[in-house]
Design a protein around this motif. Sequence first.
Motif, PDB file in Angstrom:
ATOM      1  N   VAL A 252      22.236  14.880 -10.939  1.00  0.00           N
ATOM      2  CA  VAL A 252      23.351  15.734 -10.502  1.00  0.00           C
ATOM      3  C   VAL A 252      23.983  16.492 -11.662  1.00  0.00           C
ATOM      4  N   ARG A 255      25.854  20.056 -11.439  1.00  0.00           N
ATOM      5  CA  ARG A 255      26.037  20.455 -10.038  1.00  0.00           C
ATOM      6  C   ARG A 255      26.945  19.453  -9.350  1.00  0.00           C
ATOM      7  N   SER A 256      27.476  19.840  -8.215  1.00  0.00           N
ATOM      8  CA  SER A 256      28.226  18.859  -7.445  1.00  0.00           C
ATOM      9  C   SER A 256      27.232  17.848  -6.886  1.00  0.00           C
ATOM     10  N   ALA A 259      25.763  18.894  -3.478  1.00  0.00           N
ATOM     11  CA  ALA A 259      24.809  20.006  -3.531  1.00  0.00           C
ATOM     12  C   ALA A 259      23.481  19.548  -4.106  1.00  0.00           C
ATOM     13  N   ALA A 260      23.528  18.722  -5.157  1.00  0.00           N
ATOM     14  CA  ALA A 260      22.292  18.237  -5.774  1.00  0.00           C
ATOM     15  C   ALA A 260      21.501  17.378  -4.805  1.00  0.00           C
ATOM     16  N   THR A 282      28.279  13.165 -14.763  1.00  0.00           N
ATOM     17  CA  THR A 282      29.340  13.630 -13.867  1.00  0.00           C
ATOM     18  C   THR A 282      30.667  13.576 -14.621  1.00  0.00           C
TER      19      THR A 282
END
Length: 365
Positions: A252, A255-256, A259-260, A282
């Motif tokens: 991830v 990206r959020s 979304a990933a 993250t």
Amino acid sequence: MLKFIHAADFHLDSPFAALPPGRAAERRRESRELPFRLADYVNAHGVELVLLAGDLFDSAAPYRETGEALAEALGRMNAQVVAAPGNHDWYGPGSPWTAVRWPENIHIFRENAVTTLDLPGLNAAVHGAAFTSPEQGTSLLSGFAAPEDGRVHIGLLHGEIDPAERRYDPLGREEVAASGLHYLALGHIHKRGEPRLYGRTLCAWPGCPEGRGFDELGEKGFYEGAIHEDGRVSLAFVPFARRRYERLDVDVTGRSPRAALEAALPEDTADHLYRVRLTGETGEAGADPQALETALAGRFYALEVRDCTRVAEDVWARAGEDSLRGLFLRELRARRDAAGDEAEQELITLAVRFGLAALDHRDLG
């Protein structure tokens, strides 16, 4: 040419304990439908012989209706059915093999030694044996040799070949090679194995026809085969599972998490069970796996999301601040750098996320 099916390890009445109670009950009902679906396949494809290599039940004392349902399903097959009880469903007093009335087209091996079922209409013989207790420390194939009489000779056993631990019918490869069998149908190994040739004997494990957890991943099914007039055996794997267990790693970083994850998913997830492991970097809040499970639950039969991400470096960069946040991050970074293993580092990462959430009054679920 003799057409046959080789299946094993149904493990009927498995508890599916990792699933919520409603889903677990549904999976048990679906597993009881498996033999009926198999009967439809047998009859539609002109199969003459069905070989069932043990552990059809998850225990020697399943629910009575489970044994009765299996008997009904196998009785619907327009084929000779042969079963060799294994270590989970061993043959003995009170087991479904003795308590249930089995149709005439079903032969169950009952002895703890190889016996023979002659099938003159198929110009074949099936040689097999049963577990009569939960363990079988010696090879049931020891000393066996099929006669050279022009017939097709098939072995049906629950066991392993040259295992490290001799508890579940430890067959020697030399014994298999000396057996004179055209085909040896085996059960016990839940992962499908590519056919092996020892001497002139081809042997295989089909694996279980339905996965029951994340240790039984991917396509599951059975082998469909043919033994030709020259003794040659051809095999094809038939995927047959109603639902698959799958594991998926998703990076991830940048990206959020949602979304990933959505970008990484294949299209056909609705009938299957997925364990998703989120990796990469993250921010302070992490990936919020519970929120992802809630948001995407409708796209899966069952979904489990695990946050295995690490805290992004730009979060640690704030350790230099002259603030409570900076002091907290400096302390946790020192502990992370001194951590003895990955598990300890993951625990520190979790502590960072919860500590920063508390400082910012954010909800981490």
